[in-house]
Design a protein around this motif. Structure first.
Motif, PDB file in Angstrom:
ATOM      1  N   VAL A  65      15.823  -4.821  -2.014  1.00  0.00           N
ATOM      2  CA  VAL A  65      14.876  -3.926  -2.823  1.00  0.00           C
ATOM      3  C   VAL A  65      13.793  -3.217  -1.808  1.00  0.00           C
ATOM      4  O   VAL A  65      13.511  -2.103  -2.181  1.00  0.00           O
ATOM      5  N   ALA A  66      12.976  -4.208  -1.031  1.00  0.00           N
ATOM      6  CA  ALA A  66      12.135  -3.502  -0.085  1.00  0.00           C
ATOM      7  C   ALA A  66      12.811  -2.606   0.562  1.00  0.00           C
ATOM      8  O   ALA A  66      11.974  -1.411   0.637  1.00  0.00           O
ATOM      9  N   THR A  67      13.793  -2.563   1.052  1.00  0.00           N
ATOM     10  CA  THR A  67      14.466  -1.563   2.109  1.00  0.00           C
ATOM     11  C   THR A  67      14.753  -0.346   1.116  1.00  0.00           C
ATOM     12  O   THR A  67      14.418   0.804   1.507  1.00  0.00           O
ATOM     13  N   ALA A  68      15.494  -0.368  -0.311  1.00  0.00           N
ATOM     14  CA  ALA A  68      15.557   0.281  -1.019  1.00  0.00           C
ATOM     15  C   ALA A  68      14.077   1.653  -1.323  1.00  0.00           C
ATOM     16  O   ALA A  68      14.014   2.601  -1.368  1.00  0.00           O
ATOM     17  N   THR A  69      13.147   0.753  -1.530  1.00  0.00           N
ATOM     18  CA  THR A  69      11.730   1.105  -1.543  1.00  0.00           C
ATOM     19  C   THR A  69      11.165   2.055  -0.479  1.00  0.00           C
ATOM     20  O   THR A  69      10.837   2.870  -0.824  1.00  0.00           O
ATOM     21  N   LEU A  70      11.381   1.595   0.862  1.00  0.00           N
ATOM     22  CA  LEU A  70      10.841   2.270   1.677  1.00  0.00           C
ATOM     23  C   LEU A  70      11.664   3.398   1.808  1.00  0.00           C
ATOM     24  O   LEU A  70      11.243   4.420   2.572  1.00  0.00           O
TER      25      LEU A  70
ATOM     26  N   LEU B 214       0.930  -1.272  -0.024  1.00  0.00           N
ATOM     27  CA  LEU B 214      -0.027  -0.117  -0.054  1.00  0.00           C
ATOM     28  C   LEU B 214       0.893   1.256  -0.069  1.00  0.00           C
ATOM     29  O   LEU B 214       0.563   2.318  -0.472  1.00  0.00           O
ATOM     30  N   VAL B 215       1.734   1.237   1.069  1.00  0.00           N
ATOM     31  CA  VAL B 215       2.720   2.551   0.936  1.00  0.00           C
ATOM     32  C   VAL B 215       3.270   2.858  -0.436  1.00  0.00           C
ATOM     33  O   VAL B 215       3.534   3.761  -0.914  1.00  0.00           O
ATOM     34  N   GLY B 216       3.975   1.520  -1.177  1.00  0.00           N
ATOM     35  CA  GLY B 216       4.326   1.769  -2.534  1.00  0.00           C
ATOM     36  C   GLY B 216       3.717   2.254  -3.523  1.00  0.00           C
ATOM     37  O   GLY B 216       3.988   3.171  -4.098  1.00  0.00           O
ATOM     38  N   LEU B 217       2.494   1.615  -3.444  1.00  0.00           N
ATOM     39  CA  LEU B 217       1.565   2.051  -4.543  1.00  0.00           C
ATOM     40  C   LEU B 217       0.934   3.515  -4.189  1.00  0.00           C
ATOM     41  O   LEU B 217       0.454   4.173  -5.274  1.00  0.00           O
TER      42      LEU B 217
ATOM     43  N   ALA C 102       4.798  -2.848  -6.565  1.00  0.00           N
ATOM     44  CA  ALA C 102       5.070  -1.413  -5.732  1.00  0.00           C
ATOM     45  C   ALA C 102       6.766  -1.251  -5.779  1.00  0.00           C
ATOM     46  O   ALA C 102       6.891   0.097  -5.860  1.00  0.00           O
ATOM     47  N   TYR C 103       7.569  -2.104  -5.998  1.00  0.00           N
ATOM     48  CA  TYR C 103       9.019  -1.897  -6.134  1.00  0.00           C
ATOM     49  C   TYR C 103       8.935  -1.178  -7.611  1.00  0.00           C
ATOM     50  O   TYR C 103       9.802  -0.152  -7.701  1.00  0.00           O
ATOM     51  N   LEU C 104       8.348  -1.615  -8.696  1.00  0.00           N
ATOM     52  CA  LEU C 104       8.536  -1.120  -9.821  1.00  0.00           C
ATOM     53  C   LEU C 104       7.873   0.293 -10.176  1.00  0.00           C
ATOM     54  O   LEU C 104       8.147   1.173 -10.854  1.00  0.00           O
ATOM     55  N   VAL C 105       6.823   0.757  -9.291  1.00  0.00           N
ATOM     56  CA  VAL C 105       6.364   2.053  -9.216  1.00  0.00           C
ATOM     57  C   VAL C 105       6.865   3.063  -8.493  1.00  0.00           C
ATOM     58  O   VAL C 105       6.852   4.314  -8.693  1.00  0.00           O
ATOM     59  N   THR C 106       7.899   2.610  -7.440  1.00  0.00           N
ATOM     60  CA  THR C 106       8.652   3.398  -6.811  1.00  0.00           C
ATOM     61  C   THR C 106       9.996   3.589  -7.141  1.00  0.00           C
ATOM     62  O   THR C 106      10.681   4.844  -7.088  1.00  0.00           O
ATOM     63  N   LEU C 107      10.714   2.583  -7.733  1.00  0.00           N
ATOM     64  CA  LEU C 107      12.198   2.722  -8.107  1.00  0.00           C
ATOM     65  C   LEU C 107      12.235   2.677  -9.571  1.00  0.00           C
ATOM     66  O   LEU C 107      11.645   1.414 -10.144  1.00  0.00           O
ATOM     67  N   PRO C 108      13.153   3.372 -10.047  1.00  0.00           N
ATOM     68  CA  PRO C 108      13.588   2.842 -11.458  1.00  0.00           C
ATOM     69  C   PRO C 108      14.376   1.528 -11.697  1.00  0.00           C
ATOM     70  O   PRO C 108      14.760   1.168 -10.762  1.00  0.00           O
TER      71      PRO C 108
END
Length: 495
Positions: free
Chosen positions: A314-319, A200-203, A296-302
């Motif tokens: 990856v999850a840490t980088a996203t947050l 949810l946070v990522g999206l 969620a990873y792909l909408v947040t990170l290039p």
């Protein structure tokens, strides 16, 4: 009813010696809890490097999802037909022979279950170290003691935390099913909520228009792919096919252990109904969350940041992209919850498989007895001791003077072996339909015979590619399994 060896089988009857304390919700929590460890937060980086495009990264996870769900739906027939403690060990024993059941149980104890317990426990320790700096891989309570050129034993503060966790969860599970069930339900509910929260946070908060335009606007365009073997990368159709197959080692391992609920069949209420249902519900929920986590990873990170996330986290980088400076702490807490619940589920379930082996005279006798709390305490203790040893054992590279973890190598080796046993177990459905056509089957495999056959074909294709392009990690796994053959004949009861 006779089995494949001609002896009378009681595999289709219910166990009476256990306490049936697991309902549908509890069983589903065992499935989900054993599946979700730390892999979903890490493996997408390596997969992205191999595959080289956002679209095929999602496609690889979708393939994992289809294989996992189809496998679980197929196992449902065997679980309903033979609702006995030991699960997959019993299915292989009854479908083919006691030796095949033993080879699975041997590999399960030696590496699959105990190695995974060691891995998630050390993962717990490492992420604990993000909160408490004293806990670190290079902070030694006992410095490495070299046993040979390539192997050593050590006790770092990270290893110490891992062993304490294994000991604590082993002890709580020896106290009775109720203790293990409470830990499992609480931590699985918490970590499922945490993973849903990450999505949810990522999206909602992490939506990065540049990343979305690049990742989803050029969904299939290859970028930054690495060589699978020298000269072969995912920029050709064949290279992409190989890359997707090779990447399954990460995603399938992250989605593995869904079969653990079958080990606990003796403690599930109405197992002919609840085990197939929990397999279906648990795998659907986890695979859905895994696919959404990658979105969620792909909408947040290039995409290049997905491929090259620090330490593959990856999850840490996203947050961290959403909450700068806080991502490491938030993710560390989330993964600690996740790995604690995962380790508990693996510890709880694994001992039931050794119990069934011991009852057949194919494992240490102590594992085949229940304590006053009606749990196989001997199997729990043996499992905990071997998992703790795998935590202590280190690999050593004299050229770089770098230490690794023995369990990492062993787990790399047996991913392909585990896939062999999944294929054999589902092939057992076809065999039992021929050898025991009149057996009661309260649930029948979805889409039989086409869907189970497609699983076998798909998994076998991945296996062939791994044996060709990942020889260093696949052939040793087969050797570990085959080493069990002489052990079986030494252990086999003389009748």
């Amino acid at each position: 009813m006779a089995n494949s060896t001609g002896t009378v089988s009681t595999a289709t009857t219910l166990d009476t010696e256990f306490v049936r304390g697991l309902g549908l919700y509890d069983s589903t929590m065992v499935v989900i809890g054993a599946m979700i460890g730390s892999g979903i937060f890490i493996v997408s980086a390596d997969m992205a490097r191999n595959i080289g495009s956002p679209g095929w990264l999602l496609g690889a996870w979708l393939l994992t999802g289809v294989l996992t769900v189809v496998g679980a739906l197929s196992y449902g027939e065997l679980a309903a037909m033979m609702p006995r403690a030991g699960g997959q060990y019993v299915y292989l024993r009854e479908s083919f022979s006691p030796m095949w059941g033993f080879l699975y149980g041997w590999t399960l104890f030696l590496v699959i279950q105990t190695g995974t317990i060691a891995a998630v426990s050390v993962g717990f320790g490492r992420y604990f170290g993000a909160l408490v700096p004293w806990i670190a891989d290079d902070n030694y309570l006992v410095a490495p003691i070299h046993l040979s050129t390539g192997y050593a034993l050590s006790l770092s503060t990270t290893q110490f935390v891992a062993i304490v966790m294994i000991a604590f969860l082993t002890w709580t599970n020896t106290r009775g099913l109720q203790y293990g069930k409470i830990v499992q339900n609480v931590f699985t509910t918490a970590k499922t909520g945490a993973l849903f929260g990450l999505i949810l946070v990522g999206l909602l908060l992490g939506w990065n228009h540049t990343a979305v335009a690049d990742n989803f606007g050029n969904l299939w365009a290859p970028r930054g792919a690495v060589d699978i073997v020298p000269g072969l990368r995912a920029v050709t159709a064949f290279g992409l096919f190989v890359a997707v197959c090779v990447s399954q080692t990460g995603s399938l391992f992250s989605a593995d252990a869904w079969n653990n609920i079958t080990f606990t069949a003796g403690e599930v209420r109405d197992p002919r109904r609840n085990i197939p249902l929990s397999l279906a519900l648990g795998t659907f929920i986890v695979i859905g969350l895994y696919l959404l986590a990658n979105v969620a990873y792909l909408v947040t990170l290039p995409f290049d940041q997905v491929q090259h996330a620090a330490g593959d986290r990856v999850a840490t980088a996203t947050l961290n992209a959403i909450f700068p400076g806080l991502g490491v702490t938030i993710m560390a807490i989330g993964i600690m919850i996740s790995t604690f619940g995962c380790a508990n589920g693996l510890i709880l379930a694994g001992a039931r498989a050794y119990y069934a082996m011991a009852r057949d005279g194919l494992f240490f006798r102590a594992s085949g007895r229940l304590n006053d709390a009606k749990v196989p305490a001997g199997g729990l203790v043996l499992q905990g001791l071997w998992a703790a040893f795998l935590v202590l054992a280190r690999t050593y590279d004299p050229a770089t003077r770098a230490y690794g973890n023995l369990y990492n190598n062993l787990l790399d080796y047996v991913i392909s072996a585990a896939l062999i046993f999944y294929i054999l177990t589902i092939a057992g459905i076809f065999r039992l339909r021929q050898t025991r056509p009149d057996a009661e089957r309260p649930y029948r495999a979805f889409g039989y015979p086409i869907v189970p056959a497609l699983y076998i074909a798909g998994a076998a294709t991945i296996l062939v590619v791994l044996f060709i392009y990942r020889t260093a990690t696949t052939w040793p796994g087969l050797i570990i399994v085959l080493l069990g053959v002489p052990v079986y004949f030494m252990w086999k009861p003389k009748r």
